[in-house]
Design an enzyme around this catalytic site. Structure first.
Site, PDB file in Angstrom:
ATOM      1  CG  ASN A   9      70.241   4.363  40.937  1.00  0.00           C
ATOM      2  OD1 ASN A   9      69.848   3.923  42.011  1.00  0.00           O
ATOM      3  ND2 ASN A   9      71.470   4.784  40.753  1.00  0.00           N
ATOM      4  CE  LYS A  10      66.124  -3.488  40.529  1.00  0.00           C
ATOM      5  NZ  LYS A  10      66.951  -4.577  40.091  1.00  0.00           N
ATOM      6  CE  LYS A  12      70.505   8.960  40.711  1.00  0.00           C
ATOM      7  NZ  LYS A  12      70.716   9.677  39.441  1.00  0.00           N
ATOM      8  CG  ASP A  69      72.882  14.583  36.694  1.00  0.00           C
ATOM      9  OD1 ASP A  69      72.936  13.400  36.326  1.00  0.00           O
ATOM     10  OD2 ASP A  69      73.844  15.358  36.589  1.00  0.00           O
ATOM     11  CG  PHE A 151      73.023   4.020  45.446  1.00  0.00           C
ATOM     12  CD1 PHE A 151      73.284   4.869  44.391  1.00  0.00           C
ATOM     13  CD2 PHE A 151      71.948   4.313  46.277  1.00  0.00           C
ATOM     14  CE1 PHE A 151      72.494   5.995  44.168  1.00  0.00           C
ATOM     15  CE2 PHE A 151      71.152   5.433  46.058  1.00  0.00           C
ATOM     16  CZ  PHE A 151      71.432   6.282  45.005  1.00  0.00           C
ATOM     17  CE  LYS A 174      71.958   7.822  50.675  1.00  0.00           C
ATOM     18  NZ  LYS A 174      72.103   6.837  49.617  1.00  0.00           N
ATOM     19  CG  HIS A 179      73.249  14.349  47.726  1.00  0.00           C
ATOM     20  ND1 HIS A 179      73.425  13.229  48.512  1.00  0.00           N
ATOM     21  CD2 HIS A 179      73.341  13.901  46.447  1.00  0.00           C
ATOM     22  CE1 HIS A 179      73.627  12.169  47.744  1.00  0.00           C
ATOM     23  NE2 HIS A 179      73.575  12.550  46.486  1.00  0.00           N
ATOM     24  NE  ARG A 180      69.103  10.886  44.532  1.00  0.00           N
ATOM     25  CZ  ARG A 180      70.211  10.194  44.810  1.00  0.00           C
ATOM     26  NH1 ARG A 180      70.273   9.427  45.878  1.00  0.00           N
ATOM     27  NH2 ARG A 180      71.249  10.245  44.007  1.00  0.00           N
TER      28      ARG A 180
END
Length: 198
Positions: A9-10, A12, A69, A151, A174, A179-180
């Site tokens: 996933n680019k 991520k 995840d 995304f 962001k 969350h990430r």
């Protein structure tokens, strides 16, 4: 230290590189490392699935591997799509736009738009050690997508007090609130402690 990201996933990869580079860590995708692997996500939690993905990449390459995840939990939908966020709608939804449209359809007429993004980061080392860290971000689901960035469900996830969706934020903005971003900051602290003990 080099980490293999157990994902292609680019979005991520870009976020992980930006945050972990501050630690002097190099992050490359599994495809950049010559690995074409899609671990079956059989876990019932974000943490279980993150460990499954990281362990598969670590075992295949013999290097520390990191996986995320994450997903969206919508209160009115009983926490769905949850761990199935990337597979929401099954075969009928082949991309982010179709999954977002399904979510909006399932929330038609619903006044409770509360939701949260959840992320779990897992890192598995060749010696079997596992580090995990989590992060959450509260928000609401908009009536229609807004913004060109991000995304996944970013275009319909509005942040409290911001009046903007995740997709309307710049990358740095962001990462500071997502969350990430929060999970990676927690992971960063755990990784510092782990390295200090070595």
């Amino acid at each position: 230290m080099r980490f293999i990201l157990a994902s292609n996933n680019k979005g991520k990869l870009k976020e992980m590189k930006a945050i972990l580079s501050e630690l002097g860590a190099q992050v490359i995708s599994q495809s950049e490392a010559g690995l074409n692997l899609e671990a079956e996500e059989t876990g019932e939690t974000f943490e279980e699935n993150a460990i499954i993905k990281a362990r598969a990449a670590c075992n295949a390459l013999g290097e520390p591997a990191i996986a995320d995840d994450s997903g969206l939990a919508v209160e009115a939908l009983g926490g769905a799509p949850g761990v199935y966020s990337a597979r929401y709608g099954g075969e009928a939804c082949q991309n982010d736009t179709e999954r977002v449209n399904l979510l909006l359809k399932n929330l038609e007429g619903e006044k409770n738009r509360k939701a949260k993004f959840v992320s779990c980061i897992a890192c598995v080392f060749p010696n079997g050690d596992v580090l995990t860290a989590g992060g959450e971000c509260e928000g609401t689901i908009t009536l229609a997508p807004r913004g060109e960035g991000g995304f996944g469900y970013d275009p319909v996830f509005e942040l409290p007090n911001q009046g903007r969706t995740m997709a309307e934020l710049e990358g740095g903005e962001k990462n500071a609130v997502s969350h990430r971003g929060r999970a990676l900051k927690n992971f960063e602290m755990k990784l510092r402690e782990y390295n200090a003990d070595k």
